[in-house]
Write an enzyme that holds these catalytic residues in place. Structure first.
Site, PDB file in Angstrom:
ATOM      1  N   THR A 121       0.861  -1.196   0.000  1.00  0.00           N
ATOM      2  CA  THR A 121       0.000   0.000   0.000  1.00  0.00           C
ATOM      3  C   THR A 121       0.890   1.236   0.000  1.00  0.00           C
ATOM      4  OG1 THR A 121      -1.623  -1.240   1.270  1.00  0.00           O
ATOM      5  CG2 THR A 121      -1.829   1.169   1.296  1.00  0.00           C
ATOM      6  N   LEU A 153      -6.735  -7.998   0.863  1.00  0.00           N
ATOM      7  CA  LEU A 153      -7.003  -9.104   1.793  1.00  0.00           C
ATOM      8  C   LEU A 153      -7.037  -8.610   3.237  1.00  0.00           C
ATOM      9  CD1 LEU A 153      -4.199  -9.987   3.444  1.00  0.00           C
ATOM     10  CD2 LEU A 153      -3.618 -10.912   1.227  1.00  0.00           C
ATOM     11  N   LEU A 253     -19.638  -1.945  10.877  1.00  0.00           N
ATOM     12  CA  LEU A 253     -20.373  -1.100  11.825  1.00  0.00           C
ATOM     13  C   LEU A 253     -20.397  -1.776  13.190  1.00  0.00           C
ATOM     14  CD1 LEU A 253     -23.450   0.283   9.803  1.00  0.00           C
ATOM     15  CD2 LEU A 253     -21.325   1.454  10.393  1.00  0.00           C
ATOM     16  N   ALA A 255     -19.303  -1.637  16.767  1.00  0.00           N
ATOM     17  CA  ALA A 255     -18.694  -0.717  17.729  1.00  0.00           C
ATOM     18  C   ALA A 255     -17.826  -1.511  18.692  1.00  0.00           C
ATOM     19  CB  ALA A 255     -19.797   0.001  18.494  1.00  0.00           C
ATOM     20  N   CYS A 263      -2.580  -1.897   9.335  1.00  0.00           N
ATOM     21  CA  CYS A 263      -2.993  -1.159   8.142  1.00  0.00           C
ATOM     22  C   CYS A 263      -3.855   0.070   8.405  1.00  0.00           C
ATOM     23  CB  CYS A 263      -3.648  -2.117   7.170  1.00  0.00           C
ATOM     24  SG  CYS A 263      -2.419  -3.294   6.571  1.00  0.00           S
TER      25      CYS A 263
END
Ligand code: NAD
Ligand code: UGA
Length: 435
Positions: A121, A153, A253, A255, A263
């Site tokens: 990345t 991945l 989503l 929490a 990453c």
């Protein structure tokens, strides 16, 4: 096809094993000799479900070999994947020194046309630096092409993510490279998995934007969890209700104590920095990052509100990895949590199914920190159990046994893995996030 992978870490090993299982011959260049000798004796240096089997099978059939000899790796094939680390530097920018070093090594050994692929990345337009570096250091005037093929991945489900991707993104400068990628990924495109071909900067940006967007979803739901705690609403039902809207979706989503890993934390910071280098204000992502760093303190405050004083208490912790199904503890919330509890004078007993070895390198065993070999072992004489990673075995725990073993039956759950009504029935004091 013959393929060269530089860097036998999480991404390099999974990429190598999967390309080999498609029928390619793969050589993996790794500069860490200890890693190479482990790999050559058939031991994977990382825990990733399914990876051991895939590596063993392909090492046996000689489809994968490992070396620390970069020249051998570069001579081996005409497509070279850079899978080296791009950690965060002291200013939050991406540290591209491993990419630069590998580019120089490629340049010095370049002997015929090669495609050099960034799988690591990297910030947008890094491909231009790779190109410039190779041009500067190559001994001869040999043609090459630089491409971007970012990897999406997730640790813990890496093999499945690689072989059943939502999309494959390829950024190329020429049709020759596009042809090579189409052939390499044919086993996946034949099954209907989409391949998006674009220019290199667009591919580089898709990767950083995707990770930052997912991190933003997590921080968003975490701030809503805070609102639930204050208002009496229930975050699990709020997330469910939001997720039923197909435009929003339920995933990412959950929490809890925030995102960790090698990453999201570094990629969000690198994206902020990159934006600012281009004169853009990325306060949106600064807030995402800040909300995330506050999650650990929020959890520790919850623990303190339950236990009042940590000093001289024995506290059990289930989970040290940054997420389930990995031994990776890089940026794991467990690091800050254990550090704080030790500083506040608590005695800690921990268990993680696979990450204890990695964690021990950061926090050696001591009188104050005990590593246990079984998930129930730490609970004896403990004043509370904290859930830090949502491993499947913790979800399926025998809660009656947990209650019997704990001196005081208190569970503080940073990952919302239990049904609070069931815990109430069992007469366990149960505290979780946003509920
Ligand atoms: P890692 O640290 O596990 O592995 C990198 C490996 O490269 C190390 O073993 C290192 O010794 C080796 N290396 C570095 N320079 C080398 C050189 N010149 N020659 C030979 N070997 C060299 O890193 P990782 O987690 O696999 O991540 C690699 C890249 O992929 C990063 O940019 C990361 O952001 C990205 N990424 C990671 C994941 C993930 O889940 N870990 C997923 C997608 C993308
Ligand atoms: C993430 C992305 O999901 C991958 O697509 C990407 O390739 C990879 O980063 C990368 O670039 O390295 P990974 O970090 O392995 O993968 O794991 P995730 O499943 O994304 O989880 C990251 C963190 O977010 C974990 O700490 C997890 O506990 C946390 N998380 C995740 C939440 O707190 N809530 C959620 O709803 C989802």
């Amino acid at each position: 096809m013959k393929v060269t992978i530089i860097g036998a870490g999480y991404v390099g090993l999974v990429t190598a094993a999967c390309f080999a299982s498609f029928g390619n011959d793969v050589i993996c260049v790794e500069k860490n000799r200890e890693r190479i000798s482990k790999l050559n004796s058939g031991v994977s240096p990382i825990y990733e479900p399914g990876l051991d089997e895939l590596l063993t099978e392909n090492i046996k059939s000689k489809r994968i070999t490992f070396t620390d000899d970069i020249k051998k790796g570069i001579d081996f094939s005409n497509i070279i994947f850079l899978c080296v680390g791009t950690p965060q530097d002291d200013n939050g920018k991406a540290d591209l020194s491993q990419v630069e070093e590998a580019s120089r090594q490629i340049a010095l050994n370049l002997n015929e046309f090669k495609i050099i692929v960034e799988k690591s990345t990297v910030p947008v337009n890094t491909h231009l630096w790779v190109k410039k570096t190779i041009n500067r250091y190559a001994k001869k005037d040999i043609k090459f092409s630089v491409a971007s093929n970012p990897e999406f991945l997730r640790e813990g489900s890496a093999i499945k993510d690689f072989t059943e991707p939502d999309r494959i993104v390829v950024g190329v400068e020429d049709s020759e490279s596009e042809k090579v990628f189409r052939e390499l990924y044919k086993p996946l495109t034949d099954k209907g998995f989409p391949l998006l071909v674009t220019a290199p900067p667009t591919a580089e940006l898709i990767k950083h934007a995707s990770n930052s967007f997912l991190a933003m979803k997590i921080s968003f739901i975490n701030i809503v969890a805070n609102l639930c705690e204050k208002s009496g609403a229930d975050i699990e039902t709020v997330a469910h209700g939001m997720g039923l809207d197909k435009r929003i979706g339920r995933s990412f989503l959950n929490a809890g104590i925030g995102y960790g890993g090698s990453c999201f934390p570094k990629d969000v910071k690198a994206f902020i920095n990159m934006g600012e280098e281009f004169g853009l204000n990325f306060n949106l992502l600064r807030e995402v990052d800040k909300i995330n760093s506050d999650r650990r303190a929020h959890f520790l405050k919850l623990v303190e509100s339950v236990l009042w004083i940590n000093k001289d208490k024995t506290i059990s912790i289930w989970g040290l990895a940054f997420k389930p199904n990995t031994d990776d503890v890089r940026e794991s919330p467990a690091i800050d949590i254990v550090k704080h509890l030790l500083e506040s004078g608590a005695k800690i007993k921990v268990f993680d199914p696979v990450a204890m070895g990695s964690f021990k390198r950061l926090f050696p065993e001591s009188e104050q920190l005990i590593y246990c070999s079984d998930m129930y072992e730490p609970l004896k004489e403990s004043n509370a159990l904290l859930i830090v990673t949502e491993w499947e075995e913790f979800k399926k725990a025998d809660l009656k046994r947990v209650k019997e073993l704990l001196t005081i039956p208190i569970i503080v759950d940073g990952r919302n893995i239990y049904d609070k009504d069931r815990l109430r029935e069992l007469d366990i004091e149960y505290f979780s996030i946003g509920r």
